[in-house]
Write an enzyme that holds these catalytic residues in place. Structure first.
Site, PDB file in Angstrom:
ATOM      1  N   HIS A 153     -28.416 -21.124  29.624  1.00 25.17           N
ATOM      2  CA  HIS A 153     -27.850 -20.578  30.722  1.00 25.17           C
ATOM      3  C   HIS A 153     -26.479 -20.278  30.373  1.00 25.17           C
ATOM      4  O   HIS A 153     -25.443 -19.975  31.424  1.00 25.17           O
ATOM      5  CB  HIS A 153     -27.798 -21.260  32.309  1.00 25.17           C
ATOM      6  CG  HIS A 153     -29.076 -21.553  32.475  1.00 25.17           C
ATOM      7  ND1 HIS A 153     -30.283 -20.962  33.153  1.00 25.17           N
ATOM      8  CD2 HIS A 153     -29.692 -22.754  32.189  1.00 25.17           C
ATOM      9  CE1 HIS A 153     -31.178 -21.515  33.260  1.00 25.17           C
ATOM     10  NE2 HIS A 153     -30.839 -22.947  32.762  1.00 25.17           N
ATOM     11  N   SER A 274      -7.558  -2.577  16.199  1.00 25.06           N
ATOM     12  CA  SER A 274      -7.625  -1.478  17.343  1.00 25.06           C
ATOM     13  C   SER A 274      -6.371  -0.543  16.979  1.00 25.06           C
ATOM     14  O   SER A 274      -5.432  -0.628  16.351  1.00 25.06           O
ATOM     15  CB  SER A 274      -7.230  -2.050  18.711  1.00 25.06           C
ATOM     16  OG  SER A 274      -6.595  -1.201  19.522  1.00 25.06           O
ATOM     17  N   LYS A 280      -5.410  -7.024  18.098  1.00 26.11           N
ATOM     18  CA  LYS A 280      -6.926  -7.321  18.191  1.00 26.11           C
ATOM     19  C   LYS A 280      -7.496  -7.332  16.984  1.00 26.11           C
ATOM     20  O   LYS A 280      -7.116  -6.710  15.872  1.00 26.11           O
ATOM     21  CB  LYS A 280      -7.468  -5.663  18.878  1.00 26.11           C
ATOM     22  CG  LYS A 280      -7.374  -5.549  20.398  1.00 26.11           C
ATOM     23  CD  LYS A 280      -7.807  -6.683  21.078  1.00 26.11           C
ATOM     24  CE  LYS A 280      -9.419  -6.321  21.165  1.00 26.11           C
ATOM     25  NZ  LYS A 280      -9.757  -5.509  21.879  1.00 26.11           N
ATOM     26  N   GLU A 287     -21.171  -6.326  16.963  1.00 28.57           N
ATOM     27  CA  GLU A 287     -21.554  -5.406  17.994  1.00 28.57           C
ATOM     28  C   GLU A 287     -22.528  -4.039  17.438  1.00 28.57           C
ATOM     29  O   GLU A 287     -23.205  -3.710  18.222  1.00 28.57           O
ATOM     30  CB  GLU A 287     -20.335  -4.694  18.485  1.00 28.57           C
ATOM     31  CG  GLU A 287     -19.469  -5.631  19.310  1.00 28.57           C
ATOM     32  CD  GLU A 287     -17.950  -5.087  19.503  1.00 28.57           C
ATOM     33  OE1 GLU A 287     -17.664  -4.509  20.375  1.00 28.57           O
ATOM     34  OE2 GLU A 287     -16.992  -5.547  18.591  1.00 28.57           O
TER      35      GLU A 287
END
Ligand code: ARG
Length: 453
Positions: A153, A274, A280, A287
């Site tokens: 979980h 970024s 970043k 992804e």
């Protein structure tokens, strides 16, 4: 190719609508290979002369070279790779080229080409899976002592070795490779000789063709053979599931790379920055893999939907099998290759993973097990540990810092040896059943996988 029956040319729009050469050109080497085997069978049946056979073979090989060199003019008006090659051959060698399509249809031809293509690609994907497994194993070995919380979980559950977590993916990928090997058997069946749907009155030696193309089996029903795309659906499923496994790993990597987890550092080479936020470092590879897996599932739905409503036998809908097939194969190959590289270069922040795994609550189950060994029934032990957890949370005292009196207030089964349980390394060592993450087990697993790969 069918001008005899027609009075007007195919409309331009129809040509553009129906062409597949823009993507099926990549079957060229398989088409040539299949046509050479077919020509040999024509020769064996006495349907072409030895000279004609030679001309055909030479012409086809030349065409193959021209395509490889980028010197071949693909024509949209010739629809697909089969007609492009046949037409170029006839231009090259004349009459002999025009004899090649004897006792053959594009329907059995495309089935053969696609099976030859799938065969080669399955082998390539299996190799890439092994490479990816190797990267996981190398990383597991590099960080063999690293401990992490294991989650259910997405809540911390029990401590495990980081290697155990990575080896879980090695298992998944192993099943993926097994599935591909199994699919290979059903791909590896020779369909040529099925004709358009009913074979031919001109009977060629299909066994000879199968032998030449290294097929151990031959399709046994011409109608099935020209309309069967099960092997494509099956292959795309296998690929999609492999993608899903990579997508789950992607999710882990993305979480681990976040400041909240801070378990890993991906290399600069496998992350992006970024354009706006200078600080970043984004896990784009993971992804994208998660994102591309959506496409793989789309490819699977696409082929299944294409097949589902088709009456026997060949219907032009089946031309729509190629784009999802090619897409799935290209996508999974790219994902496996880049992922292996990223995992190889990944650094694990072992102090951070150990700190997280040292969350005392991760050993609540071990304490319950301790009580069980003191003859407390497990259900009661579970409740006792629930109460102790509540007490620990309320007073903000870790299990290790509770006094024996405090333990005894909840259960008199606790003895001074309870503190021995509260060590993460002891806890790991104790998990020595088959499949559990004790360091000795992990060492054995790593050895087993290295031998296997
Ligand atoms: N390009 C076609 C395909 O991929 C080849 C078979 C064409 N057959 C036909 N009857 N039009 O399915």
């Amino acid at each position: 190719m069918w001008k005899g029956r027609f009075q007007t040319e195919t409309s331009n729009l129809v040509q553009l609508y129906g062409e597949s050469i823009s993507y099926d050109w990549r079957l060229y080497s398989y088409d040539v290979q299949g046509s050479i085997a077919h020509a040999n069978a024509l020769r064996s049946a006495g349907l072409i002369s030895a000279k004609e056979k030679q001309a055909i073979t030479r012409g086809l090989k030349e065409i193959c070279k021209e395509i490889e060199a980028g010197d071949f003019q693909f024509k949209t008006s010739l629809e697909d790779i089969h007609m492009n090659i046949e037409s170029a051959l006839t231009e090259k060698i004349g009459d002999a080229g025009a004899r090649l399509h004897t006792a053959r249809s594009r329907n059995d031809q495309v089935a053969l080409d696609t099976r030859l293509y799938c065969r080669a690609e399955i082998t390539a994907i299996i190799e890439l899976i092994a490479q990816m497994q190797q990267s996981l194993i190398n990383t597991a070995e590099r960080y063999q002592d690293a401990v992490v919380p294991g989650y259910t979980h997405l809540q911390r559950g029990q401590p495990v070795l980081f290697a155990h977590h990575l080896l879980a993916y090695v298992e998944m990928l192993d099943r993926d490779a097994q599935r591909l090997r199994d699919a290979y058997k059903r791909v590896n069946v020779m369909p040529l000789g099925s004709g358009a749907l009913a074979g031919s009155t001109i009977v060629l030696d299909r066994k000879q063709i199968a032998k030449e193309l290294d097929f151990p089996a031959i399709t046994q029903n011409s109608m099935d053979a020209v309309s069967d795309r099960d092997y494509i659906a099956e292959l795309i499923f296998d690929i999609a599931l492999t993608g899903i496994h990579l997508s789950r790993l992607s999710e882990d990597v993305i979480l681990w790379a976040s400041a909240e987890f801070d378990f890993i550092e991906l290399s600069d080479a496998h992350t992006t920055g970024s354009s706006l936020m200078p600080q970043k470092k984004n896990p784009d590879v993971a992804e994208l893999t998660r994102g591309k897996t959506g496409r793989l599932i789309g490819d699977l739905v696409s082929i299944l939907t294409t097949i589902k409503g088709l009456p026997m036998t060949y219907n032009r809908d089946l031309q729509e099998d190629k784009e999802p097939l090619f897409d799935a194969i290209d996508t999974i190959k790219a994902a496996l290759a880049v992922f292996a590289e990223m995992i190889d270069a990944m650094k694990v922040k072992t102090e951070n993973t150990r700190a997280a795994a040292s969350d005392p609550f991760l050993l609540a189950t071990d304490l319950a097990d301790y009580l069980v060994l003191k003859k407390v029934p497990f259900r009661q032990a579970h409740e006792i540990m629930g109460q102790l957890t509540a007490y620990s949370l309320k007073h903000n005292i870790a299990f290790a810092d509770l006094t024996l009196d405090e333990y005894r207030q909840v259960s008199d089964a606790f003895d001074p040896d309870v503190y021995r349980v509260l060590d993460i390394d002891t806890a790991l060592k104790a998990r020595k059943g088959i499949g559990a993450p004790s360091p000795a087990n992990i060492a054995k697993q790593l050895k087993r996988w290295k031998r296997k790969l």
